[in-house]
Design a protein around this motif. Structure first.
Motif, PDB file in Angstrom:
ATOM      1  N   ALA A   3       0.832  -1.209   0.000  1.00  0.00           N
ATOM      2  CA  ALA A   3       0.000   0.000   0.000  1.00  0.00           C
ATOM      3  C   ALA A   3       0.867   1.260   0.000  1.00  0.00           C
ATOM      4  O   ALA A   3       0.561   2.239  -0.684  1.00  0.00           O
ATOM      5  CB  ALA A   3      -0.934  -0.008   1.203  1.00  0.00           C
ATOM      6  N   ALA A   4       1.963   1.240   0.773  1.00  0.00           N
ATOM      7  CA  ALA A   4       2.853   2.401   0.822  1.00  0.00           C
ATOM      8  C   ALA A   4       3.524   2.628  -0.533  1.00  0.00           C
ATOM      9  O   ALA A   4       3.670   3.767  -0.989  1.00  0.00           O
ATOM     10  CB  ALA A   4       3.900   2.201   1.909  1.00  0.00           C
TER      11      ALA A   4
ATOM     12  N   PRO B 192      -7.451   1.683   7.210  1.00  0.00           N
ATOM     13  CA  PRO B 192      -8.283   1.015   6.195  1.00  0.00           C
ATOM     14  C   PRO B 192      -9.745   1.400   6.309  1.00  0.00           C
ATOM     15  O   PRO B 192     -10.242   1.714   7.397  1.00  0.00           O
ATOM     16  CB  PRO B 192      -8.069  -0.473   6.498  1.00  0.00           C
ATOM     17  N   VAL B 193     -10.422   1.373   5.172  1.00  0.00           N
ATOM     18  CA  VAL B 193     -11.864   1.601   5.123  1.00  0.00           C
ATOM     19  C   VAL B 193     -12.536   0.234   5.000  1.00  0.00           C
ATOM     20  O   VAL B 193     -12.120  -0.594   4.191  1.00  0.00           O
ATOM     21  CB  VAL B 193     -12.245   2.480   3.920  1.00  0.00           C
ATOM     22  N   GLU B 194     -13.549  -0.005   5.832  1.00  0.00           N
ATOM     23  CA  GLU B 194     -14.273  -1.279   5.783  1.00  0.00           C
ATOM     24  C   GLU B 194     -15.645  -1.047   5.165  1.00  0.00           C
ATOM     25  O   GLU B 194     -16.409  -0.205   5.632  1.00  0.00           O
ATOM     26  CB  GLU B 194     -14.397  -1.874   7.184  1.00  0.00           C
ATOM     27  N   VAL B 195     -15.951  -1.806   4.111  1.00  0.00           N
ATOM     28  CA  VAL B 195     -17.231  -1.669   3.417  1.00  0.00           C
ATOM     29  C   VAL B 195     -17.964  -2.999   3.465  1.00  0.00           C
ATOM     30  O   VAL B 195     -17.392  -4.044   3.772  1.00  0.00           O
ATOM     31  CB  VAL B 195     -17.024  -1.227   1.951  1.00  0.00           C
ATOM     32  N   SER B 196     -19.254  -2.953   3.165  1.00  0.00           N
ATOM     33  CA  SER B 196     -20.080  -4.152   3.214  1.00  0.00           C
ATOM     34  C   SER B 196     -19.519  -5.241   2.301  1.00  0.00           C
ATOM     35  O   SER B 196     -19.113  -4.978   1.170  1.00  0.00           O
ATOM     36  CB  SER B 196     -21.512  -3.815   2.797  1.00  0.00           C
TER      37      SER B 196
ATOM     38  N   GLN C  50      -5.243   3.678  -0.701  1.00  0.00           N
ATOM     39  CA  GLN C  50      -6.231   3.595   0.363  1.00  0.00           C
ATOM     40  C   GLN C  50      -6.712   2.140   0.417  1.00  0.00           C
ATOM     41  O   GLN C  50      -7.298   1.634  -0.527  1.00  0.00           O
ATOM     42  CB  GLN C  50      -7.415   4.523   0.082  1.00  0.00           C
ATOM     43  N   VAL C  51      -6.411   1.461   1.517  1.00  0.00           N
ATOM     44  CA  VAL C  51      -6.771   0.047   1.640  1.00  0.00           C
ATOM     45  C   VAL C  51      -8.256  -0.077   1.979  1.00  0.00           C
ATOM     46  O   VAL C  51      -8.773   0.633   2.848  1.00  0.00           O
ATOM     47  CB  VAL C  51      -5.916  -0.642   2.719  1.00  0.00           C
TER      48      VAL C  51
END
Length: 514
Positions: free
Chosen positions: A323-324, A377-381, A329-330
């Motif tokens: 990611a770096a 990190p962003v967590e989505v459905s 954006q993970v």
């Protein structure tokens, strides 16, 4: 936004006297917390019927002077403030869950012997009368047996030299110690000169020496044991003690641990230019897809070779490095990917990356990514993640041709199942930002009703309304009043956060006229 992680530090070989003092503190704390939950059960139950938002501050205001004074019989003066903070947090969390799940049971922090006997007798009586079946009876009875006598962890709400808890450091031996305030004045123990105490310093600004004079002490000092990763974090805390925050004293399998919340060192967050979706792997490990801002796939690979089988710690390091490198954006699956419909192979199903391992991976990335200068990190459905076409969005079971092949029945997109999940994750963030929050506008006899059921927002407008400015103004005030109240309700919190961060509410809301 501050990012925290928890250090699990073992209290190394405490003597019998210190073990007894810790056991006594755990028991007193557990009994006092249960006393508060019992005392205010009627008031909290009544609050659960209200549609208003209940904050921890409002719950704390319920505690009258007499109740606060009666807590002293449990001898919990060293952590009385922390106890009240935890009580309000438990009650607020219960009310938030109860609003969406009315059958949520009332919290039971500590199940002592008399309460266990009554609860088990009631469970048996319900089974004998036919009110509950065998499976329900087995579930309840096993749960009671597991909870009986289990002590609640002691919460230390602040890091301080002369109350709650703090850490000490011996620079000559390079060892860390914990200083825990567990006794009140009446229970204080005598302490004399200690040779090791001559070199102990507080992990505090200026690193002052600990007072080693003989006298009565309300605290104990215990050496700590930990691994290399925790040692590196503690060394960082020596440079900046303000990183240390609250903690918990926990007893597990006859061992004692101090769970310390430490703030990750603040890093300058770099602007991300790509999104990186990381999904569970069908045959173990993980798969990831990196897309640019336009949704074009730049890289698609699996992470499994040369890794310890499904080790969240090793995988989190690899993901952070990738990611770096790509300034990504993970994006992760929410709730550990419970409903992602990942195809499980008939042979060796244990190789799949489990929900528990994925949850642990998400926790580690929350501080490892900021350590690389990236946002958390962003967590989505994850609903139907492996059944949804990354190109056209069609979601159906028929897209699964075999356990290895995905083929969309609508647009013909084809790919390995291993990559579909991560590509959908990488693209869902853009879709999330482009989707608008619906506000339903219904015509009534006396005007118009504007509402959003997820948020619980309602606004009435007069019948001759042609301008919705008053509704947007009320929505703006409503969002401001929420202040992350629904953080325990992931769906409601996600909608709130989206509107709270929107530069223009009008562009983030879609009006549905009925």
């Amino acid at each position: 936004m501050m990012i925290f992680k928890t250090l699990m530090l073992q209290l190394y070989k405490p003597g019998k006297q210190k073990r007894d003092l810790m056991d006594t503190a755990l028991l007193r704390y557990s009994r006092a917390l249960q006393f508060l939950m019992d005392t205010y059960r009627n008031e909290i139950t009544e609050l659960s019927k209200s549609e208003k938002d209940i904050t921890q501050h409002q719950i704390l205001k319920m505690i009258d002077r007499e109740t606060a004074k009666s807590l002293n019989r449990f001898d919990i003066q060293p952590f009385k403030d922390s106890l009240l903070m935890e009580f309000s947090a438990i009650a607020a969390s219960y009310l938030a869950r109860r609003r969406n799940h009315p059958k949520t049971g009332y919290p039971l922090p500590f199940l002592d012997a008399p309460r266990y006997s009554r609860a088990m007798s009631d469970c048996v009586a319900q089974f004998d009368s036919g009110k509950i079946g065998p499976q329900r009876f087995q579930h309840r009875s096993f749960k009671l047996v597991d909870k009986a006598g289990k002590l609640r962890s002691v919460y230390f709400g602040r890091y301080a030299m002369n109350r709650d808890y703090c850490l000490l450091y011996d620079e000559f031996k390079e060892r860390f110690y914990a200083k825990l305030y567990l006794m009140n004045r009446a229970d204080s123990v005598p302490g004399g000169y200690c040779a090791s105490g001559l070199s102990l310093k507080y992990v505090w600004d200026g690193m002052p020496f600990i007072n080693n004079l003989p006298g009565q002490r309300r605290y104990i000092v215990v050496p700590l044991a930990f691994g290399k990763e925790q040692y590196a974090d503690l060394k960082e805390a020596l440079k900046n003690p303000r990183l240390l925050h609250s903690s918990r004293l926990v007893k597990k399998d006859r061992q004692y641990y101090l769970m310390v919340n430490i703030e990750c060192s603040r890093q300058i967050t770099r602007e991300t230019v790509t999104t990186m979706g990381v999904a569970r792997g069908v045959h173990g490990g993980l798969s990831y897809t990196i897309c640019d801002k336009g949704g074009v796939v730049r890289e698609r690979k699996r992470i499994s070779a040369c890794q310890k089988q499904n080790d969240p710690s090793a995988f989190s390091n690899t993901i952070a490095e990738i990611a770096a490198k790509n300034r990504s954006q993970v994006v992760l699956e929410a709730n550990g990917g419970k409903n992602d419909r990942m195809p499980v192979p008939a042979q060796n199903p244990e190789l799949c990356f489990s929900v528990g391992d994925y949850l642990l991976l998400a926790q580690k990335l929350k501080y490892k990514l900021p350590g690389k200068g990236l946002p958390p990190p962003v967590e989505v459905s994850s609903n139907g993640l492996f059944l949804t076409c990354p190109r056209c969005g069609t979601r159906t079971q028929r897209n699964r041709v075999t356990d290895e092949l995905f083929a969309c029945i609508r647009c013909g997109y084809a790919a390995e199942f291993e990559t579909v999940g991560s590509e959908n994750l990488a693209k869902r963030l853009d879709k999330y930002h482009s989707d608008k929050v619906p506000i339903t506008v219904s015509k009534k006899e006396d005007g118009f009703l504007c509402c959003n059921k997820i948020l619980g927002f309602r606004c009435e407008l007069p019948p001759d309304t042609t301008d919705y400015t008053p509704m947007f103004e009320e929505l703006d005030r409503f969002i401001g009043r929420m202040r992350e109240t629904y953080i325990d309700d992931s769906k409601r919190y996600a909608v709130w956060k989206k509107l709270a961060q929107a530069p223009d509410l009008r562009k983030s809301v879609h009006l549905l006229l009925r």
